[in-house]
Scaffold this motif. Structure first.
Motif, mmCIF file in Angstrom:
data_model
loop_
_atom_site.group_PDB
_atom_site.id
_atom_site.type_symbol
_atom_site.label_atom_id
_atom_site.label_comp_id
_atom_site.label_asym_id
_atom_site.label_seq_id
_atom_site.Cartn_x
_atom_site.Cartn_y
_atom_site.Cartn_z
ATOM 1 N N ASP A 1 1.120 -0.720 -0.286
ATOM 2 C CA ASP A 1 0.251 -0.169 0.175
ATOM 3 C C ASP A 1 0.765 1.539 -0.421
ATOM 4 O O ASP A 1 0.800 2.030 -0.596
ATOM 5 C CB ASP A 1 -0.539 -0.496 1.060
ATOM 6 C CG ASP A 1 -1.756 0.853 0.844
ATOM 7 O OD1 ASP A 1 -2.419 1.741 0.447
ATOM 8 O OD2 ASP A 1 -2.067 1.643 2.429
ATOM 9 N N ILE B 1 1.550 1.577 -3.683
ATOM 10 C CA ILE B 1 1.038 2.322 -3.930
ATOM 11 C C ILE B 1 0.316 4.077 -3.541
ATOM 12 O O ILE B 1 0.507 4.239 -4.960
ATOM 13 C CB ILE B 1 -0.470 1.206 -3.965
ATOM 14 C CG1 ILE B 1 -0.133 0.111 -4.427
ATOM 15 C CG2 ILE B 1 -1.786 2.431 -4.738
ATOM 16 C CD1 ILE B 1 -0.909 -0.892 -4.592
ATOM 17 N N MET C 1 2.892 -4.419 -10.978
ATOM 18 C CA MET C 1 2.061 -3.260 -10.055
ATOM 19 C C MET C 1 1.950 -2.423 -11.681
ATOM 20 O O MET C 1 3.038 -1.933 -12.192
ATOM 21 C CB MET C 1 3.720 -2.275 -9.427
ATOM 22 C CG MET C 1 2.473 -0.913 -8.681
ATOM 23 S SD MET C 1 3.974 -0.493 -7.051
ATOM 24 C CE MET C 1 3.524 -1.379 -6.205
ATOM 25 N N SER D 1 -5.738 -1.060 -4.655
ATOM 26 C CA SER D 1 -5.941 -0.719 -5.683
ATOM 27 C C SER D 1 -5.928 0.590 -4.966
ATOM 28 O O SER D 1 -6.612 1.101 -4.080
ATOM 29 C CB SER D 1 -6.881 -0.772 -6.727
ATOM 30 O OG SER D 1 -7.688 -1.058 -6.047
ATOM 31 N N ARG D 2 -5.498 1.574 -5.619
ATOM 32 C CA ARG D 2 -5.755 3.219 -4.916
ATOM 33 C C ARG D 2 -6.510 4.212 -6.462
ATOM 34 O O ARG D 2 -5.554 3.559 -7.220
ATOM 35 C CB ARG D 2 -5.081 4.026 -4.165
ATOM 36 C CG ARG D 2 -4.780 3.944 -2.722
ATOM 37 C CD ARG D 2 -3.428 4.803 -1.876
ATOM 38 N NE ARG D 2 -4.033 3.930 -0.787
ATOM 39 C CZ ARG D 2 -4.614 4.250 0.382
ATOM 40 N NH1 ARG D 2 -5.464 4.762 0.472
ATOM 41 N NH2 ARG D 2 -4.610 3.893 1.692
ATOM 42 N N VAL E 1 -3.687 3.218 -9.537
ATOM 43 C CA VAL E 1 -2.875 2.715 -9.414
ATOM 44 C C VAL E 1 -3.268 0.972 -8.609
ATOM 45 O O VAL E 1 -3.844 1.292 -6.987
ATOM 46 C CB VAL E 1 -1.440 3.148 -8.764
ATOM 47 C CG1 VAL E 1 -0.596 2.400 -8.491
ATOM 48 C CG2 VAL E 1 -1.238 4.300 -8.751
ATOM 49 N N LEU E 2 -3.102 0.036 -9.445
ATOM 50 C CA LEU E 2 -2.339 -1.050 -8.350
ATOM 51 C C LEU E 2 -1.083 -1.961 -8.465
ATOM 52 O O LEU E 2 -0.417 -1.505 -9.023
ATOM 53 C CB LEU E 2 -3.924 -2.105 -9.167
ATOM 54 C CG LEU E 2 -2.909 -2.915 -10.580
ATOM 55 C CD1 LEU E 2 -2.566 -3.776 -10.723
ATOM 56 C CD2 LEU E 2 -5.028 -2.633 -11.783
ATOM 57 N N GLY E 3 -1.586 -2.386 -7.010
ATOM 58 C CA GLY E 3 -0.273 -3.599 -6.923
ATOM 59 C C GLY E 3 -0.815 -4.991 -6.634
ATOM 60 O O GLY E 3 -1.817 -5.065 -5.933
#
Length: 512
Positions: free
Chosen positions: A70, A73, A110, A169-170, A183-185
């Motif tokens: 997090d 991200i 990512m 994700s954010r 943005v995802l990881g």
């Protein structure tokens, strides 16, 4: 007197020893029972402490990994808001946006997705790998809510890695506050497998990680069918969710066995971690000392029950296979309709029923017009879709539950109409033509109305005498079909002149 006294004393002493001889074993049994109860309580206390220690270790490890991802991200989100970052070279932008966590062992991918769900920045490649994830639930959730914050998806199969992952994700906001992408990881589920594999819980122990909605994310020992399953609504999970953390002894919703459950929430994450130990295994040593023979008997009974269940399951499996083979032998695999074998059985049965009840029986033979042209021009794959469409149209043209559609071969279908006279059969033929006029195959650019059928109709009242062969009804209808073909196709001909209601003047008409 002395002898009697001595005898009396001897008798009293013997009785005393007899009483002591009885009381001593009872005392030993009581003492042993108390000791065994203490040992049993110690075993449960040990299991409680072990479970709590495991929960703390696992919870910290999971929370730390999610926090690292997090933070990575959030770093990307913050970096993208720095003026000029989007305009630098892709190589420099990667160095600015992604830290070393982006290449960690269990870190899947990512990515930065734009507002359309397309990948615009890829931590693993200077040139982003082409991907669109606009259909994923995390993308839709972030797009719908500006205040969602960190969102963790259910287990999904990564389209880049082809392995199950959790996606964190954010949201990215544009300067005007509108949705600018995410943005995802992703975290590979293999991380949990490696983490849990290092923990020895015995053959009956298990570790479960659930979402707060009851969905199982991962289980150890691993079973693929467990991933994504839900125990929401079960008393066990409702207690997990209500109390947040703690332990209790209860019945497993999985197999109905008695188990020790220790559980806790993982920080602020929407997860509940559960370590479960089998009561049978916790008490194994205690039972071994107190009930050796009983344990052996139970194991033998369990083995017998297990073998009986296996034998019963095998019989059920064979019966199911036999039933399925029987069904397949009477089903046309292309259209799913009854095949010729099923038709022959049904027409004979319906004929007999009509003879007994004194009701009419009608039969329609339907054949696709110029079907060979579709195979020759478009190929057999399109021809198969045409046949499937015809089957659907024929089924849709039936109005009564007892009416039946069969595919008896090639492009030829049969409609069986019990308790239907000639007029009802002709009405069914009209509905067939009406339905067929709507059939199209867009993939082959075959428009509605291009596909037509010819129909032959025959009706009989079996109880009124005449032919006793139900297949004579089919032969008459088949002869009427050939008459329809000869009269120009895309029409209906009736084998019984007295049943005809319309002249054969135009397509979709009725001919004698």
């Amino acid at each position: 007197m002395g002898l009697k006294l001595r005898l009396g004393r001897f008798t009293w002493s013997a009785r005393t020893w007899i009483v002591l001889g009885v009381l001593a074993p009872i005392g030993m049994l009581i003492t042993s029972g108390v000791m065994l109860l203490d040992m049993r309580r110690d075993a449960w206390d040990k299991a409680e402490q072990t479970s709590r220690n495991l929960l703390r270790v696992i919870e910290r490890d999971i929370a730390r990994n999610f926090e690292i991802i997090d933070l990575s991200i959030q770093g990307v989100v913050d970096g993208l808001n720095v003026p000029g970052v989007r305009d630098v070279s892709p190589e420099l932008r990667q160095l600015i946006l992604f830290d070393r966590a982006a290449s960690a062992r269990d870190m899947g991918v990512m990515l930065v997705l734009d507002e359309n769900g397309d990948t615009v920045i890829d931590a693993a490649s200077v040139t982003p790998r082409k991907l669109n994830n606009s259909d994923r639930d995390y993308f839709k959730a972030q797009k719908a809510r500006a205040d969602l914050g960190l969102y963790i998806s259910p287990p999904v199969v990564s389209r880049l890695l082809r392995t199950p992952v959790l996606v964190l994700s954010r949201r990215i906001n544009k300067p005007d506050g509108s949705f600018g992408g995410i943005v995802l990881g992703s975290l590979s589920l293999s991380y949990f497998h490696r983490l849990f594999d290092r923990i020895g819980l015995g053959p009956y122990g298990a570790i479960n990680l659930y979402r707060s909605d009851g969905m199982r994310i991962v289980r150890h020992p691993y079973l693929e069918s467990d991933i994504g399953s839900s125990i929401a609504g079960t008393p066990t999970f409702e207690r997990f969710r209500r109390e947040g953390s703690g332990s209790f002894v209860g019945t497993s919703p999985r197999d109905g066995s008695e188990r020790h459950f220790a559980f806790t929430r993982i920080g602020d994450l929407p997860f509940i971690l559960n370590v479960t130990l089998s009561a049978y295994e916790i008490e194994a040593e205690w039972r071994g000392k107190a009930l050796v023979i009983s344990v052996i008997v139970v194991l033998l009974c369990g083995l017998t029950i297990g073998l009986s269940l296996l034998f019963w399951r095998e019989l059920r499996r064979r019966a199911a296979i036999q039933a399925e083979l029987e069904r397949l032998s009477r089903t046309d695999m292309l259209t799913g309709l009854p095949n010729r074998r099923a038709f022959e059985e049904m027409v004979a049965r319906l004929w007999t029923s009509a003879s007994i009840q004194g009701t009419p029986l009608s039969l329609l033979v339907v054949d696709a017009d110029h079907f060979k042209r579709y195979n020759d021009r478009y190929g057999h794959a399109v021809g198969d879709r045409v046949l499937q469409g015809i089957g659907r149209c024929l089924s849709a043209s039936l109005r009564r539950d007892g009416d039946i559609v069969c595919r008896v071969g090639g492009e030829e279908f049969v409609l069986l109409l019990p308790n239907a006279d000639g007029a009802a059969a002709l009405g069914a033929a009209e509905r067939v033509h009406a339905r067929m006029s709507t059939l199209s195959v867009p993939s082959a650019e075959i428009e509605a109305g291009a596909i037509t059928v010819s129909v032959g109709v025959a009706s009989a009242l079996p109880s009124a005498g005449g032919s006793t062969d139900p297949f004579d009804l089919y032969r008459r209808a088949d002869a009427a079909l050939y008459a329809a073909k000869a009269a120009g196709r895309n029409r209906t001909c009736c084998a019984d002149p007295e049943s005809a209601a319309h002249p054969p003047a135009a397509p979709h008409g009725i001919a004698d």
